[in-house]
Motif scaffolding. Structure first.
Motif, short mmCIF file in Angstrom:
data_model
loop_
_atom_site.label_atom_id
_atom_site.label_comp_id
_atom_site.label_asym_id
_atom_site.label_seq_id
_atom_site.Cartn_x
_atom_site.Cartn_y
_atom_site.Cartn_z
N HIS A 75 0.88 -1.21 -0.10
CA HIS A 75 0.15 0.04 -0.10
C HIS A 75 0.82 1.36 0.02
O HIS A 75 0.57 2.26 -0.69
CB HIS A 75 -1.04 -0.04 1.26
N SER A 76 2.12 1.17 1.00
CA SER A 76 2.82 2.43 0.87
C SER A 76 3.63 2.59 -0.42
O SER A 76 3.66 3.84 -0.93
CB SER A 76 3.58 2.37 2.00
N SER A 77 3.68 1.65 -1.12
CA SER A 77 4.44 1.75 -2.56
C SER A 77 3.51 2.26 -3.56
O SER A 77 3.94 3.22 -4.24
CB SER A 77 4.77 0.29 -2.91
N ILE A 78 2.16 1.87 -3.59
CA ILE A 78 1.24 2.44 -4.42
C ILE A 78 1.06 3.86 -4.26
O ILE A 78 1.12 4.90 -4.86
CB ILE A 78 -0.07 1.66 -4.19
N VAL A 79 1.00 4.30 -3.05
CA VAL A 79 0.38 5.76 -2.49
C VAL A 79 1.79 6.45 -2.78
O VAL A 79 1.78 7.45 -3.46
CB VAL A 79 0.40 5.64 -0.99
N ARG A 80 3.10 5.97 -2.75
CA ARG A 80 4.40 6.83 -2.92
C ARG A 80 4.27 6.99 -4.40
O ARG A 80 4.73 8.10 -4.87
CB ARG A 80 5.55 6.05 -2.37
N GLN A 81 4.08 6.04 -5.20
CA GLN A 81 4.03 6.04 -6.86
C GLN A 81 3.02 7.01 -7.20
O GLN A 81 3.04 8.04 -8.17
CB GLN A 81 3.87 4.58 -7.48
N ILE A 82 1.63 6.91 -6.61
CA ILE A 82 0.65 8.09 -7.11
C ILE A 82 0.99 9.34 -6.87
O ILE A 82 0.97 10.37 -7.53
CB ILE A 82 -0.71 7.79 -6.16
N ILE A 91 1.14 1.88 -12.23
CA ILE A 91 1.34 1.24 -10.84
C ILE A 91 0.51 0.00 -10.79
O ILE A 91 0.69 -0.83 -10.32
CB ILE A 91 0.48 2.32 -10.07
N ALA A 92 -0.66 -0.06 -11.35
CA ALA A 92 -1.53 -1.33 -11.32
C ALA A 92 -0.70 -2.66 -11.92
O ALA A 92 -0.49 -3.58 -11.43
CB ALA A 92 -2.60 -1.04 -12.27
N VAL A 93 0.00 -2.31 -13.10
CA VAL A 93 0.63 -3.54 -13.48
C VAL A 93 1.83 -3.79 -12.81
O VAL A 93 1.91 -5.10 -12.54
CB VAL A 93 1.50 -3.07 -15.11
N SER A 94 2.69 -2.87 -11.96
CA SER A 94 3.85 -3.36 -11.07
C SER A 94 3.33 -4.08 -9.97
O SER A 94 4.07 -4.35 -9.26
CB SER A 94 4.68 -2.20 -11.04
N HIS A 95 2.05 -3.61 -9.60
CA HIS A 95 1.59 -4.09 -8.28
C HIS A 95 0.50 -5.22 -8.39
O HIS A 95 -0.33 -5.61 -7.43
CB HIS A 95 1.02 -2.90 -7.39
#
Length: 125
Positions: A75-82, A91-95
């Motif tokens: 979750h923190s990775s997704i937020v950081r990238q956003i 982001i979707a593909v990498s997660h």
């Protein structure tokens, strides 16, 4: 299924060092005794790390300290990238998720920061 994802060069160097004398099929991250981690063995050490880091979950999410798990790193990775303006599709593909899931789960967060993100693309006269 395994999917390659980009990582920081500093992490790549550390992982290369860790795996120098190992077979390609062996686990990359090992316990202190040299054996591979089992899924159930990650909970206690991660929780201890959260306590040592003095994380205050009420400041970062509506969760208790017991609900902060290794999955929280995703979750923190997704937020950081956003926040850094990485396209949602990337982001979707990498997660290994979908744009729809990111929008559904992070829409409030996206709305909180959309002004800042949008301003980064404005023409300054």
């Amino acid at each position: 299924r395994n999917r390659p994802v980009p990582i920081a060069e500093s992490l790549a160097k550390r992982l290369r060092t860790l795996s120098e004398h190992r077979d390609e099929s062996s686990a990359l991250l090992l316990k202190p005794d040299g054996t591979a981690w089992k899924r159930s063995e990650q909970t206690r050490p991660f929780k201890a790390s959260v306590y040592r880091a003095e994380v205050r979950p009420e400041e970062i999410a509506p969760h208790t300290i017991d609900e902060i798990t290794m999955y929280s790193l995703r979750h923190s990775s997704i937020v950081r990238q956003i926040l850094r303006g990485v396209p949602i599709r990337v982001i979707a593909v990498s997660h290994d998720t979908s744009v729809a899931m990111i929008e559904r789960n992070y829409s409030a967060f996206l709305a909180d920061h959309s002004d800042t993100i949008a301003r980064s693309g404005l023409l300054e006269i």
